[in-house]
Design a protein around this motif. Structure first.
Motif, PDB file in Angstrom:
ATOM      1  N   GLN A  30       1.180  94.524  -0.046  1.00  0.00           N
ATOM      2  CA  GLN A  30       2.421  93.972   0.496  1.00  0.00           C
ATOM      3  C   GLN A  30       2.298  94.028   2.016  1.00  0.00           C
ATOM      4  O   GLN A  30       2.315  95.116   2.598  1.00  0.00           O
ATOM      5  CB  GLN A  30       3.613  94.801   0.006  1.00  0.00           C
ATOM      6  N   PRO A  31       2.152  92.891   2.690  1.00  0.00           N
ATOM      7  CA  PRO A  31       1.812  92.895   4.115  1.00  0.00           C
ATOM      8  C   PRO A  31       2.822  93.598   5.015  1.00  0.00           C
ATOM      9  O   PRO A  31       2.449  94.221   6.008  1.00  0.00           O
ATOM     10  CB  PRO A  31       1.712  91.409   4.458  1.00  0.00           C
ATOM     11  N   GLY A  32       4.110  93.497   4.719  1.00  0.00           N
ATOM     12  CA  GLY A  32       5.110  94.119   5.566  1.00  0.00           C
ATOM     13  C   GLY A  32       5.369  93.318   6.839  1.00  0.00           C
ATOM     14  O   GLY A  32       4.866  92.203   7.025  1.00  0.00           O
ATOM     15  N   ALA A  33       6.138  93.884   7.732  1.00  0.00           N
ATOM     16  CA  ALA A  33       6.503  93.220   8.988  1.00  0.00           C
ATOM     17  C   ALA A  33       6.484  94.242  10.115  1.00  0.00           C
ATOM     18  O   ALA A  33       6.881  95.395   9.931  1.00  0.00           O
ATOM     19  CB  ALA A  33       7.887  92.589   8.880  1.00  0.00           C
ATOM     20  N   ARG A  34       6.036  93.816  11.305  1.00  0.00           N
ATOM     21  CA  ARG A  34       5.996  94.707  12.455  1.00  0.00           C
ATOM     22  C   ARG A  34       7.387  94.821  13.062  1.00  0.00           C
ATOM     23  O   ARG A  34       8.048  93.822  13.317  1.00  0.00           O
ATOM     24  CB  ARG A  34       4.998  94.206  13.496  1.00  0.00           C
ATOM     25  N   VAL A  35       7.824  96.056  13.325  1.00  0.00           N
ATOM     26  CA  VAL A  35       9.151  96.338  13.867  1.00  0.00           C
ATOM     27  C   VAL A  35       8.990  97.019  15.228  1.00  0.00           C
ATOM     28  O   VAL A  35       8.200  97.960  15.370  1.00  0.00           O
ATOM     29  CB  VAL A  35       9.958  97.244  12.917  1.00  0.00           C
ATOM     30  N   ARG A  36       9.730  96.547  16.223  1.00  0.00           N
ATOM     31  CA  ARG A  36       9.687  97.120  17.575  1.00  0.00           C
ATOM     32  C   ARG A  36      10.817  98.128  17.736  1.00  0.00           C
ATOM     33  O   ARG A  36      11.981  97.817  17.484  1.00  0.00           O
ATOM     34  CB  ARG A  36       9.817  96.012  18.618  1.00  0.00           C
ATOM     35  N   ASP A  37      10.467  99.335  18.137  1.00  0.00           N
ATOM     36  CA  ASP A  37      11.442 100.400  18.365  1.00  0.00           C
ATOM     37  C   ASP A  37      11.534 100.642  19.865  1.00  0.00           C
ATOM     38  O   ASP A  37      10.591 101.141  20.486  1.00  0.00           O
ATOM     39  CB  ASP A  37      11.000 101.670  17.636  1.00  0.00           C
ATOM     40  N   TYR A  38      12.647 100.265  20.459  1.00  0.00           N
ATOM     41  CA  TYR A  38      12.862 100.379  21.903  1.00  0.00           C
ATOM     42  C   TYR A  38      13.737 101.586  22.163  1.00  0.00           C
ATOM     43  O   TYR A  38      14.873 101.663  21.676  1.00  0.00           O
ATOM     44  CB  TYR A  38      13.522  99.098  22.423  1.00  0.00           C
ATOM     45  N   GLN A  39      13.215 102.576  22.931  1.00  0.00           N
ATOM     46  CA  GLN A  39      13.938 103.818  23.148  1.00  0.00           C
ATOM     47  C   GLN A  39      14.145 104.075  24.640  1.00  0.00           C
ATOM     48  O   GLN A  39      13.223 103.901  25.435  1.00  0.00           O
ATOM     49  CB  GLN A  39      13.174 105.003  22.539  1.00  0.00           C
ATOM     50  N   ILE A  40      15.369 104.485  25.004  1.00  0.00           N
ATOM     51  CA  ILE A  40      15.662 104.925  26.368  1.00  0.00           C
ATOM     52  C   ILE A  40      16.331 106.297  26.277  1.00  0.00           C
ATOM     53  O   ILE A  40      16.965 106.622  25.264  1.00  0.00           O
ATOM     54  CB  ILE A  40      16.565 103.929  27.121  1.00  0.00           C
ATOM     55  N   ALA A  41      16.164 107.097  27.326  1.00  0.00           N
ATOM     56  CA  ALA A  41      16.740 108.445  27.313  1.00  0.00           C
ATOM     57  C   ALA A  41      16.989 108.906  28.749  1.00  0.00           C
ATOM     58  O   ALA A  41      16.444 108.346  29.709  1.00  0.00           O
ATOM     59  CB  ALA A  41      15.799 109.410  26.599  1.00  0.00           C
ATOM     60  N   ARG A  42      17.825 109.939  28.886  1.00  0.00           N
ATOM     61  CA  ARG A  42      18.087 110.560  30.180  1.00  0.00           C
ATOM     62  C   ARG A  42      17.781 112.051  30.100  1.00  0.00           C
ATOM     63  O   ARG A  42      17.932 112.661  29.034  1.00  0.00           O
ATOM     64  CB  ARG A  42      19.546 110.344  30.599  1.00  0.00           C
ATOM     65  N   HIS A  43      17.344 112.602  31.215  1.00  0.00           N
ATOM     66  CA  HIS A  43      17.064 114.034  31.264  1.00  0.00           C
ATOM     67  C   HIS A  43      18.354 114.802  31.026  1.00  0.00           C
ATOM     68  O   HIS A  43      19.402 114.472  31.600  1.00  0.00           O
ATOM     69  CB  HIS A  43      16.464 114.406  32.625  1.00  0.00           C
ATOM     70  N   GLN A  44      18.276 115.834  30.191  1.00  0.00           N
ATOM     71  CA  GLN A  44      19.479 116.542  29.788  1.00  0.00           C
ATOM     72  C   GLN A  44      20.164 117.230  30.963  1.00  0.00           C
ATOM     73  O   GLN A  44      21.403 117.333  31.003  1.00  0.00           O
ATOM     74  CB  GLN A  44      19.130 117.583  28.713  1.00  0.00           C
TER      75      GLN A  44
END
Length: 208
Positions: A30-44
Motif C-alpha cells: 500500500q503506497p501511502g502518501a507523504r505528509v508534511r509536519d510543520y512545527q514552530i515553538a518558542r523557548h519556555q
C-alpha cells in the motif's frame, strides 16, 4: 528494528554485521502518501522563537519486509520480534506500529519466493478500491544476488548505528513486480454473479 528487538547496543558493530549479512527485501502493499509536519515553538523561558522544524512522514503505507539467512538465525530473530527487548517503532519513537510486525517464517523459501507467497497485507479500505481485480501487481525491492544484472546501488547497507558516526555501504537492489491474489476477489465475484441481468428496453421491445 531487528537490532532493537534483540536489544543490541548502537555501538555493537559485530552484532550489526550479522544482521547486515542477511539478504533484505521489501514489498509495497500500500503506497501511502507523504505528509508534511510543520512545527514552530518558542523557548519556555526567553520566549524566543525556536528554529522552524519540517518533518515528512509516510501515512497509510503498508510494506512487507523479509530477510533471508540461516534457519537458526532467522528463528532467533523471529523470537526477538515476538518478545522484543526494546519496543519497535517506524522511523521515530513517536510512530509505533499499528499492528504486530511479525508475519511468520518461510522455511525452505528464498527471499524472492517469500515476498511472492505472503498474502496481500493492504488495509481493508484500500483493498475495497481494487475489489474488481482478482490479482494485484505489487512492486518488490530486494537485495540482488551476485549473478543478477541491472541492479541499482543504494547506500543503505548498515555498517554502524553509532549515534556520532552512522555509516552505510552500497547495496545492490533489484526491482520487480509480483502478482498476488486479491483476498476478497472471490467474494466480490460471487456477489456480482447473484445480480440478475437487466435490460431497461426489454419491456418496450416486447410491446412492439
Amino acid at each position: 528494528m531487528l537490532a532493537a528487538a534483540r536489544g543490541m547496543d548502537r555501538s555493537d558493530d559485530t552484532q550489526l554485521a550479522r544482521l547486515a549479512a542477511l539478504r533484505f527485501g521489501v514489498r509495497i502493499d500500500q503506497p501511502g502518501a507523504r505528509v508534511r509536519d510543520y512545527q514552530i515553538a518558542r523557548h519556555q523561558i526567553t520566549k524566543a522563537s525556536m528554529p522552524v522544524s519540517e518533518r515528512y512522514y509516510l501515512a497509510d503505507a503498508v510494506f512487507v519486509a523479509a530477510v533471508e539467512g540461516a534457519d537458526e538465525f532467522i528463528d532467533e530473530l523471529d523470537a526477538a520480534l515476538r518478545a522484543p527487548v526494546h519496543p519497535p517503532f517506524l522511523g521515530r519513537r513517536s510512530c509505533p506500529p499499528a499492528r504486530p510486525v511479525r508475519l511468520g517464517v518461510h522455511h525452505g523459501a528464498n527471499l524472492a519466493q517469500a515476498l511472492r507467497d505472503e498474502p496481500w497485507q493492504a488495509a481493508p479500505w484500500y483493498r475495497k478500491g481494487h475489489s474488481r481485480q482478482p490479482t494485484i501487481h505489487l512492486t518488490v525491492l530486494r537485495e540482488a544476488g551476485p549473478d543478477e544484472d541491472g541492479a541499482d546501488l543504494l547506500r543503505d547497507q548498515p555498517l554502524s548505528f553509532a549515534a556520532d558516526h552512522r555509516r552505510h555501504a552500497l547495496r545492490p537492489v533489484a526491482t520487480e513486480t509480483v502478482e498476488v491474489p486479491h483476498p476478497d476477489a472471490q467474494a466480490v465475484t460471487a456477489a456480482t454473479a447473484r445480480v440478475p441481468e437487466h435490460d431497461p428496453l426489454a419491456a418496450l421491445e416486447e410491446s412492439n
